[in-house]
Design a protein around this motif. Structure first.
Motif, PDB file in Angstrom:
ATOM      1  N   TRP A 361       0.856  -1.202   0.000  1.00 32.99           N
ATOM      2  CA  TRP A 361       0.000   0.000   0.000  1.00 32.99           C
ATOM      3  C   TRP A 361       0.888   1.246   0.000  1.00 32.99           C
ATOM      4  CZ3 TRP A 361      -1.005   4.460   2.631  1.00 32.99           C
ATOM      5  CH2 TRP A 361      -2.276   5.011   2.576  1.00 32.99           C
ATOM      6  N   LEU A 362       1.911   1.251   0.840  1.00 35.04           N
ATOM      7  CA  LEU A 362       2.837   2.383   0.934  1.00 35.04           C
ATOM      8  C   LEU A 362       3.678   2.518  -0.336  1.00 35.04           C
ATOM      9  CD1 LEU A 362       3.957   1.691   4.603  1.00 35.04           C
ATOM     10  CD2 LEU A 362       2.636   3.678   3.855  1.00 35.04           C
ATOM     11  N   VAL A 363       4.143   1.398  -0.850  1.00 33.31           N
ATOM     12  CA  VAL A 363       4.972   1.419  -2.060  1.00 33.31           C
ATOM     13  C   VAL A 363       4.172   1.929  -3.258  1.00 33.31           C
ATOM     14  CG1 VAL A 363       6.110  -0.086  -3.753  1.00 33.31           C
ATOM     15  CG2 VAL A 363       6.631  -0.313  -1.311  1.00 33.31           C
ATOM     16  N   TYR A 364       2.938   1.434  -3.404  1.00 34.81           N
ATOM     17  CA  TYR A 364       2.129   1.864  -4.545  1.00 34.81           C
ATOM     18  C   TYR A 364       1.712   3.327  -4.410  1.00 34.81           C
ATOM     19  CZ  TYR A 364       1.914  -3.002  -6.050  1.00 34.81           C
ATOM     20  OH  TYR A 364       2.247  -4.267  -6.484  1.00 34.81           O
ATOM     21  N   ASP A 365       1.573   3.826  -3.206  1.00 30.93           N
ATOM     22  CA  ASP A 365       1.333   5.257  -3.019  1.00 30.93           C
ATOM     23  C   ASP A 365       2.470   6.060  -3.651  1.00 30.93           C
ATOM     24  OD1 ASP A 365       0.392   7.745  -2.094  1.00 30.93           O
ATOM     25  OD2 ASP A 365       1.458   7.536  -0.183  1.00 30.93           O
ATOM     26  N   ARG A 366       3.710   5.619  -3.430  1.00 31.20           N
ATOM     27  CA  ARG A 366       4.869   6.284  -4.016  1.00 31.20           C
ATOM     28  C   ARG A 366       4.881   6.133  -5.540  1.00 31.20           C
ATOM     29  NH1 ARG A 366       5.288   5.289   0.997  1.00 31.20           N
ATOM     30  NH2 ARG A 366       6.977   5.958   2.389  1.00 31.20           N
ATOM     31  N   ALA A 367       4.580   4.917  -5.996  1.00 29.96           N
ATOM     32  CA  ALA A 367       4.599   4.655  -7.441  1.00 29.96           C
ATOM     33  C   ALA A 367       3.554   5.499  -8.171  1.00 29.96           C
ATOM     34  CB  ALA A 367       4.362   3.170  -7.701  1.00 29.96           C
ATOM     35  N   ILE A 368       2.341   5.562  -7.636  1.00 26.70           N
ATOM     36  CA  ILE A 368       1.268   6.326  -8.277  1.00 26.70           C
ATOM     37  C   ILE A 368       1.599   7.822  -8.273  1.00 26.70           C
ATOM     38  CG2 ILE A 368      -1.179   6.948  -8.119  1.00 26.70           C
ATOM     39  CD1 ILE A 368      -1.608   4.122  -6.844  1.00 26.70           C
ATOM     40  N   PHE A 369       2.213   8.282  -7.189  1.00 29.68           N
ATOM     41  CA  PHE A 369       2.638   9.677  -7.130  1.00 29.68           C
ATOM     42  C   PHE A 369       3.617   9.999  -8.257  1.00 29.68           C
ATOM     43  CE2 PHE A 369       6.123  12.484  -5.738  1.00 29.68           C
ATOM     44  CZ  PHE A 369       5.422  13.687  -5.640  1.00 29.68           C
ATOM     45  N   MET A 370       4.591   9.118  -8.473  1.00 27.39           N
ATOM     46  CA  MET A 370       5.567   9.369  -9.536  1.00 27.39           C
ATOM     47  C   MET A 370       4.910   9.298 -10.910  1.00 27.39           C
ATOM     48  SD  MET A 370       8.290  10.218  -7.980  1.00 27.39           S
ATOM     49  CE  MET A 370       9.436  10.295  -9.382  1.00 27.39           C
ATOM     50  N   GLU A 371       3.964   8.378 -11.085  1.00 27.13           N
ATOM     51  CA  GLU A 371       3.238   8.313 -12.362  1.00 27.13           C
ATOM     52  C   GLU A 371       2.480   9.612 -12.621  1.00 27.13           C
ATOM     53  OE1 GLU A 371       2.208   3.661 -13.259  1.00 27.13           O
ATOM     54  OE2 GLU A 371       0.970   4.693 -11.778  1.00 27.13           O
ATOM     55  N   SER A 372       1.871  10.156 -11.572  1.00 26.35           N
ATOM     56  CA  SER A 372       1.106  11.399 -11.747  1.00 26.35           C
ATOM     57  C   SER A 372       2.008  12.573 -12.100  1.00 26.35           C
ATOM     58  CB  SER A 372       0.319  11.713 -10.461  1.00 26.35           C
ATOM     59  OG  SER A 372       1.188  12.104  -9.410  1.00 26.35           O
ATOM     60  N   ALA A 373       3.317  12.431 -11.793  1.00 28.63           N
ATOM     61  CA  ALA A 373       4.284  13.483 -12.134  1.00 28.63           C
ATOM     62  C   ALA A 373       4.875  13.284 -13.529  1.00 28.63           C
ATOM     63  CB  ALA A 373       5.398  13.517 -11.086  1.00 28.63           C
ATOM     64  N   GLY A 374       4.371  12.284 -14.266  1.00 30.23           N
ATOM     65  CA  GLY A 374       4.815  12.081 -15.637  1.00 30.23           C
ATOM     66  C   GLY A 374       5.862  11.004 -15.823  1.00 30.23           C
ATOM     67  N   TYR A 375       6.069  10.187 -14.809  1.00 31.05           N
ATOM     68  CA  TYR A 375       7.094   9.143 -14.885  1.00 31.05           C
ATOM     69  C   TYR A 375       6.469   7.794 -15.215  1.00 31.05           C
ATOM     70  CZ  TYR A 375      10.548  12.304 -12.922  1.00 31.05           C
ATOM     71  OH  TYR A 375      11.411  13.359 -12.725  1.00 31.05           O
ATOM     72  N   GLN A 376       7.231   6.977 -15.915  1.00 33.01           N
ATOM     73  CA  GLN A 376       6.873   5.571 -16.093  1.00 33.01           C
ATOM     74  C   GLN A 376       7.536   4.802 -14.965  1.00 33.01           C
ATOM     75  OE1 GLN A 376       8.329   5.124 -20.053  1.00 33.01           O
ATOM     76  NE2 GLN A 376       6.376   5.655 -20.988  1.00 33.01           N
ATOM     77  N   VAL A 377       6.774   3.962 -14.304  1.00 31.85           N
ATOM     78  CA  VAL A 377       7.210   3.360 -13.043  1.00 31.85           C
ATOM     79  C   VAL A 377       7.155   1.850 -13.132  1.00 31.85           C
ATOM     80  CG1 VAL A 377       6.792   3.229 -10.552  1.00 31.85           C
ATOM     81  CG2 VAL A 377       6.360   5.373 -11.779  1.00 31.85           C
ATOM     82  N   ARG A 378       8.133   1.229 -12.527  1.00 33.74           N
ATOM     83  CA  ARG A 378       8.144  -0.224 -12.400  1.00 33.74           C
ATOM     84  C   ARG A 378       8.471  -0.588 -10.959  1.00 33.74           C
ATOM     85  NH1 ARG A 378      11.051  -4.365 -16.632  1.00 33.74           N
ATOM     86  NH2 ARG A 378      10.124  -6.300 -15.857  1.00 33.74           N
ATOM     87  N   VAL A 379       7.698  -1.505 -10.395  1.00 29.25           N
ATOM     88  CA  VAL A 379       7.883  -1.971  -9.021  1.00 29.25           C
ATOM     89  C   VAL A 379       8.135  -3.465  -9.045  1.00 29.25           C
ATOM     90  CG1 VAL A 379       6.812  -2.238  -6.746  1.00 29.25           C
ATOM     91  CG2 VAL A 379       6.394  -0.155  -8.077  1.00 29.25           C
ATOM     92  N   GLY A 380       9.134  -3.914  -8.324  1.00 30.32           N
ATOM     93  CA  GLY A 380       9.430  -5.344  -8.233  1.00 30.32           C
ATOM     94  C   GLY A 380      10.456  -5.605  -7.153  1.00 30.32           C
ATOM     95  N   THR A 381      10.885  -6.855  -7.048  1.00 32.46           N
ATOM     96  CA  THR A 381      11.895  -7.214  -6.052  1.00 32.46           C
ATOM     97  C   THR A 381      13.252  -7.349  -6.738  1.00 32.46           C
ATOM     98  OG1 THR A 381      11.472  -9.586  -6.299  1.00 32.46           O
ATOM     99  CG2 THR A 381      10.202  -8.405  -4.624  1.00 32.46           C
ATOM    100  N   PHE A 382      14.292  -6.937  -6.025  1.00 31.03           N
ATOM    101  CA  PHE A 382      15.638  -7.025  -6.586  1.00 31.03           C
ATOM    102  C   PHE A 382      16.468  -8.135  -5.952  1.00 31.03           C
ATOM    103  CE2 PHE A 382      15.923  -4.038  -3.056  1.00 31.03           C
ATOM    104  CZ  PHE A 382      17.123  -4.364  -2.434  1.00 31.03           C
ATOM    105  N   CYS A 383      15.936  -8.783  -4.925  1.00 33.94           N
ATOM    106  CA  CYS A 383      16.619  -9.923  -4.304  1.00 33.94           C
ATOM    107  C   CYS A 383      15.608 -10.714  -3.501  1.00 33.94           C
ATOM    108  CB  CYS A 383      17.781  -9.461  -3.410  1.00 33.94           C
ATOM    109  SG  CYS A 383      17.257  -8.522  -1.951  1.00 33.94           S
TER     110      CYS A 383
END
Length: 406
Positions: A361-383
């Protein structure tokens, strides 16, 4: 339309619907918060052995299946908390100069390697936010041969990091500064890739806000310590989160960090002793009517726990300015603490179902915020979680140039 709005909405609905099962302080509870409306769940928890509790805490799928008869939404929560594994776009560490990992603990080094392995290469200079000694920055400078600016609050860490970079002839520049200051925001440039590995709370949120405001080309963060915020409650970033009925306290924001990972027998025993001592002292002080609410005491030196429950109580009473009577039955209150510990472990078992969903919920809040600022966003695990439970990466960029793994 955000790529993450729908999954955020589903998480928000479920977390709001089931607040009674996670949004409470176990230490302050005299019984299960759901006792009245779901006694069957309480009965099931009470029938579990300590070994069964430990097993379920370590196995998310077993816990989901076991609790599903009482919480059918556990299945959907489990699905919504799943994340893709980000593909590696780099595997050239074997050719890097020796000495890059000097002074870095092995587990931390594995985290840094895994983080850098999934970062898209834009051919840009780097901004390392909250850099410490610049362990991540050294890999980025060596791998990409592009300049790295490393921002760090502690001057001694800047000095050590700069010395290591100079010794390795790496293009790194350390700047001592406060990440919250306007001067630090000036470091963010349009043609730049900003990174933050496990920057806490408002530190990584500030980076995202400043990158969005200054239109930096790319930013990659791995969030950590969501509770380290300057406000009393969480301040949502996105319109989606701002419309939620949830209000998250710092205690709520600690919950994702309490996700259980495999711990040795010694660590588990030490936790049992310390927590049961704290609960036993609290039961004692409440019986003496010092405070009707749970009374937290400061961090304790682990050596004191070896001196027994009575010594702990006298230390805790002194720290809180309380005077204990001479005729205290310490054995009785120690047993009371051990009994409360067992019930709290069972409360935490239920809360475990909601830890990762709340983090998402917290991570997607950040992701959606960046999308609204015009960014393409990808969320996943790195390890994997054994490397670090805080294994989520948010990558945002102004243009769609995701590199594929070879």
């Amino acid at each position: 339309m955000s790529a993450y709005s729908e999954v955020f909405r589903q998480l928000d609905v479920l977390l709001t619907k089931h607040r009674a099962f996670w949004q409470f302080m176990p230490f302050a509870c005299k019984g299960y918060p759901w006792q009245q409306h779901m006694p069957a769940l309480s009965d099931w928890l009470d029938q579990l052995s300590d070994d069964e509790i430990a097993c379920l805490l370590q196995d998310a799928e077993k816990l989901r299946d076991a609790i599903r008869p009482f919480l059918p939404d556990a299945e959907l929560l489990f699905e919504l908390a799943a994340l893709p594994v980000l593909p590696k776009v780099s595997d050239g560490l074997s050719s890097l100069p020796r000495g890059l990992d000097t002074g870095v603990p092995g587990r931390k080094w594995h985290q840094i390697q895994a983080f850098q392995d999934v970062l898209p290469s834009h051919g840009l200079s780097w901004l390392e936010w909250c850099a410490g000694k610049g362990h991540l920055g050294r890999i980025l400078a060596a791998m990409h041969q592009t300049p790295v600016t490393s921002l760090e609050w502690q001057q001694s860490l800047c000095d050590d990091g700069q010395a290591m970079a100079t010794q390795l002839s790496l293009p790194m520049t350390f700047i001592q500064g406060d990440a919250f200051s306007p001067e630090s925001a000036q470091l963010i440039q349009p043609e730049q890739h900003a990174v933050a590995l496990h920057a806490c709370g408002d530190l990584h949120v500030t980076l995202l806000r400043q990158v969005a405001a200054r239109k930096g080309r790319a930013v990659s963060v791995s969030p950590c310590c969501y509770h380290l915020i300057r406000n009393a409650v969480y301040q949502p970033l996105s319109a989606d989160a701002k419309s939620s009925q949830l209000t998250l306290s710092k205690h709520d924001l600690k919950m994702p960090l309490q996700e259980t990972v495999t711990a040795g027998e010694r660590v588990r025993k030490q936790r049992f002793v310390e927590v049961s001592y704290r609960l036993g002292f609290d039961a004692l002080q409440q019986s003496l009517k010092f405070s009707e609410a749970y009374l937290p005491v400061p961090n304790v030196q682990k050596a004191l726990l070896n001196e027994g429950f009575e010594a702990f109580c006298r230390w805790a009473a002194e720290k809180k300015g309380l005077c204990l009577p001479e005729d205290v039955n310490f054995r009785h209150w120690q047993q009371a603490g051990e009994k409360r510990f067992k019930q709290i472990e069972r409360m935490e078992l239920v809360r475990q179902i909601f830890r990762r969903p709340l983090e998402l919920w917290l991570v997607y809040d950040r992701a959606i915020f960046m999308e609204s600022a015009g960014y393409q966003v990808r969320v996943g695990t790195f390890c994997g979680k054994p490397v670090t439970p805080r294994n989520i990466l948010i990558h945002a960029q102004l243009e769609n140039e995701w590199n594929s793994a070879p």
